[in-house]
Design an enzyme around this catalytic site. Structure first.
Site, mmCIF file in Angstrom:
data_model
loop_
_atom_site.group_PDB
_atom_site.id
_atom_site.type_symbol
_atom_site.label_atom_id
_atom_site.label_comp_id
_atom_site.label_asym_id
_atom_site.label_seq_id
_atom_site.Cartn_x
_atom_site.Cartn_y
_atom_site.Cartn_z
ATOM 1 C CD GLU A 46 -25.736 44.050 74.866
ATOM 2 O OE1 GLU A 46 -26.404 43.208 75.458
ATOM 3 O OE2 GLU A 46 -24.485 44.068 74.931
ATOM 4 C CD GLU A 47 -21.056 43.906 75.344
ATOM 5 O OE1 GLU A 47 -21.414 43.755 76.525
ATOM 6 O OE2 GLU A 47 -20.898 42.951 74.563
ATOM 7 C CG ASP A 106 -25.672 39.879 71.649
ATOM 8 O OD1 ASP A 106 -24.483 39.524 71.506
ATOM 9 O OD2 ASP A 106 -26.026 40.782 72.427
ATOM 10 C CG ASP A 154 -21.774 48.382 72.273
ATOM 11 O OD1 ASP A 154 -22.593 47.630 71.690
ATOM 12 O OD2 ASP A 154 -21.813 48.574 73.507
ATOM 13 C CG HIS A 199 -18.220 40.237 78.222
ATOM 14 N ND1 HIS A 199 -19.111 40.766 79.139
ATOM 15 C CD2 HIS A 199 -18.827 40.391 77.024
ATOM 16 C CE1 HIS A 199 -20.195 41.188 78.511
ATOM 17 N NE2 HIS A 199 -20.043 40.959 77.226
ATOM 18 C CG ASP A 225 -20.899 39.898 73.282
ATOM 19 O OD1 ASP A 225 -21.836 40.497 72.758
ATOM 20 O OD2 ASP A 225 -20.694 39.899 74.511
ATOM 21 C CG HIS A 267 -24.200 44.617 70.888
ATOM 22 N ND1 HIS A 267 -22.887 44.627 71.291
ATOM 23 C CD2 HIS A 267 -24.700 43.426 71.300
ATOM 24 C CE1 HIS A 267 -22.616 43.501 71.933
ATOM 25 N NE2 HIS A 267 -23.700 42.738 71.949
HETATM 26 N N1 BES Z 1 -24.199 38.875 74.228
HETATM 27 C C1 BES Z 1 -24.324 39.288 75.589
HETATM 28 C C2 BES Z 1 -25.524 38.695 76.273
HETATM 29 C C3 BES Z 1 -25.402 37.230 76.562
HETATM 30 C C4 BES Z 1 -24.388 36.770 77.378
HETATM 31 C C5 BES Z 1 -26.285 36.362 76.039
HETATM 32 C C6 BES Z 1 -24.284 35.423 77.644
HETATM 33 C C7 BES Z 1 -26.176 35.017 76.301
HETATM 34 C C8 BES Z 1 -25.164 34.538 77.107
HETATM 35 C C9 BES Z 1 -24.418 40.791 75.670
HETATM 36 O O1 BES Z 1 -23.602 41.462 74.756
HETATM 37 C C10 BES Z 1 -23.974 41.223 77.037
HETATM 38 O O2 BES Z 1 -22.869 40.970 77.402
HETATM 39 N N2 BES Z 1 -24.840 41.883 77.771
HETATM 40 C C11 BES Z 1 -24.513 42.485 79.025
HETATM 41 C C12 BES Z 1 -25.613 43.471 79.319
HETATM 42 C C13 BES Z 1 -25.338 44.429 80.434
HETATM 43 C C14 BES Z 1 -24.133 45.277 80.186
HETATM 44 C C15 BES Z 1 -26.546 45.289 80.676
HETATM 45 C C16 BES Z 1 -24.404 41.444 80.115
HETATM 46 O O3 BES Z 1 -25.136 40.440 80.117
HETATM 47 O O4 BES Z 1 -23.559 41.619 80.990
HETATM 48 ZN ZN ZN Z 2 -21.548 41.289 75.651
#
Ligand code: BES
Ligand code: ZN
Length: 459
Positions: free
Chosen positions: A152-153, A179, A87, A426, A118, A85
């Site tokens: 995605e975010e 990711d 974004d 984040h 990320d 992603h």
């Molecule tokens: N890269 C992350 C997912 C992730 C976080 C994988 C920690 C492994 C460890 C992804 O970009 C993300 O932050 N996803 C969001 C999804 C949500 C907005 C639906 C999340 O997990 O908060």
């Molecule tokens: Zn993320």
């Protein structure tokens, strides 16, 4: 393979310069004010991949666009779908950044910027790997389709319908995603489980306007008092979520997982120190890793009501609200959980107030197979690049589309992440180590070679 690795090495400076450009675009999907930046970022990627020899398009999805890049070498080769992603999460200096989030800088071998790990930095590993094959040999060892989304975010709300409408374009023998993260710096990992998400916003309204708390205090229910009391009952003192039926569908951890994770020697005290807390907290009966990777949780993500400016204001607020979310584990369904939470919240609401619950994004949890040719090849590629065999882990975060890939596309999904758990995804000062980017690119380049089938045989 030496020719390809050599090309990766020679191309480092150019790749890094491009990554800096890519990271400079504030493609924040959640903020409407950045919609044009998100769009610009999609076109930037599409142009870059076109120059590398891919057929590219910027696809409208109903939300922010997705970039599709395709290169089919031969019908007899396997086709891989690389997902990432472009974004990113919101970021501004006021959140505590030491450097501008969208002015990438390299300090001590780490690139600092929003999206560094990320997921712009990690998805760049895919681009660098494909490019090295193309530059060194003029072709790829497999057919590649890249799907790089822009939402995605913010929950990937439009991606499932885009995939539904483009099943043929996206059909693949396996899906590769970078990711997630290493287990720790220098210890590579393959992730076979992700938690899901159920995100809600709850608002409580009382009197028809903010009131003087002296004149009216004692006469009506205060929405902020009521909301905090309700929220305070959702998790008990032992860290368990106190919502009837919440745990009913949870698939328990298997013994082999508990054993393998115990052998990882997780340093809970070190984590507490890194996070600046005296002690960690979570559901009784589980280790920290088990709680973060394989147990569901409920957390308040935001809370607002009344006066929060400087000094004091004697106000009895008319409204109070909270954003809250649950991380879910395999077996749990986000819609079903949302219904349970909503029922519980309404049930706890005292008379004299009204409540509104809005469902924000959701993601289904996933558990992926830990064997098969693609997993084995990924292990070998990581081991060669890092000089150390990867461990098999789950992660606590969510990637909404993974469940769709696994169940709708029916293809094996390999989650090979190259960032580190302390890359501050984040948060302020997000970074990625340049060595992780280069080793990640090497791992992907090796993986592509390993899964190629030539003359009916795997190399
Ligand atoms: N890269 C992350 C997912 C992730 C976080 C994988 C920690 C492994 C460890 C992804 O970009 C993300 O932050 N996803 C969001 C999804 C949500 C907005 C639906 C999340 O997990 O908060
Ligand atoms: Zn993320």
């Amino acid at each position: 393979m030496n020719d390809i690795i050599k090309h990766l090495e020679e191309d480092r400076d150019r790749a890094l310069a491009q990554l800096v450009e890519f990271l400079s675009i504030p493609s924040i999907s959640a903020e409407p004010a950045h919609a044009e930046d998100v769009n610009r970022c999609a076109h930037y990627l599409a142009e870059l991949l076109k120059a590398d020899g891919f057929q590219t398009s910027v696809e409208q999805t109903g939300g922010h666009p997705a970039v599709v890049a395709k290169r089919i070498e031969s019908d007899t080769l396997p086709t891989l779908l690389l997902y990432g992603h472009y974004d990113v999460q919101p970021a501004k200096m006021a959140d505590g950044w030491k450097t501008e989030p969208f002015a990438p800088v390299v300090i001590d071998g780490k690139i600092h910027a929003r999206g560094a790990t990320d997921d712009k930095g990690q998805l760049f590993c895919h681009i660098m790997a494909a490019r090295a094959h193309l530059k060194a040999r003029g072709k790829l060892p497999v057919n590649l389709v890249m799907l790089i989304e822009g939402e995605e975010e913010s929950g990937s709300d439009n991606l499932d319908s885009f995939i539904d409408a483009n099943m043929e374009l996206l059909s693949a023998d396996a899906v590769i995603i970078s990711d997630t993260a290493q287990y720790g710096g220098g210890q590579p990992a393959l992730t076979y489980g992700l938690r899901g998400l159920c995100y809600l916003e709850v608002g409580i309204t009382g009197p028809n306007r903010d009131l003087h708390s002296g004149s009216f205090g004692g006469a009506v229910q205060n929405p902020a008092n009521a909301l905090t009391k309700i929220l305070g009952q959702l998790v008990d003192d032992s860290g368990r979520v106190n919502i009837p039926g919440f745990y009913a569908d949870v698939i328990p951890l298997e013994q082999w997982e508990r054993d393998e994770w115990a052998a990882l020697g997780h340093d809970a005290e070190g984590l507490a120190r890194e996070l600046g807390v005296e002690t960690l907290f979570g559901e009784t009966g589980y280790t920290t890793l088990e709680r973060m990777w394989a147990r569901p949780t409920l957390d308040i993500n935001g809370l607002y009501s009344g006066y929060s400016g400087k000094g004091a204001k004697t106000v009895l607020p008319a409204k109070a609200g909270a954003k809250l979310s649950c991380r879910l584990v395999s077996g749990q369904d986000p819609d079903k959980i949302a219904t349970l939470i909503e029922a519980r919240l309404k049930n706890l609401l005292p008379p004299g107030l009204t409540m509104e619950v809005v469902r924000l994004h959701g993601a289904k949890p996933v558990l992926l197979p830990t064997d098969g040719i693609y997993v084995e090849s990924a292990k070998e590629a990581l081991e060669t690049a890092w000089g150390k065999a990867p461990v098999m882990i789950r992660e606590g975060g969510s990637i909404p589309v993974v469940e769709t890939f696994a169940n709708k596309l029916g293809a094996p999904v390999v989650l090979m992440g190259f960032g580190r758990p302390d890359d501050r995804a984040h948060g302020p000062d997000e970074k990625m180590h340049l060595e992780d980017i280069f080793m990640g690119a090497e791992a992907v380049a090796r993986f592509l070679e390993l899964v190629a089938i030539v003359d009916g045989k795997r190399k």
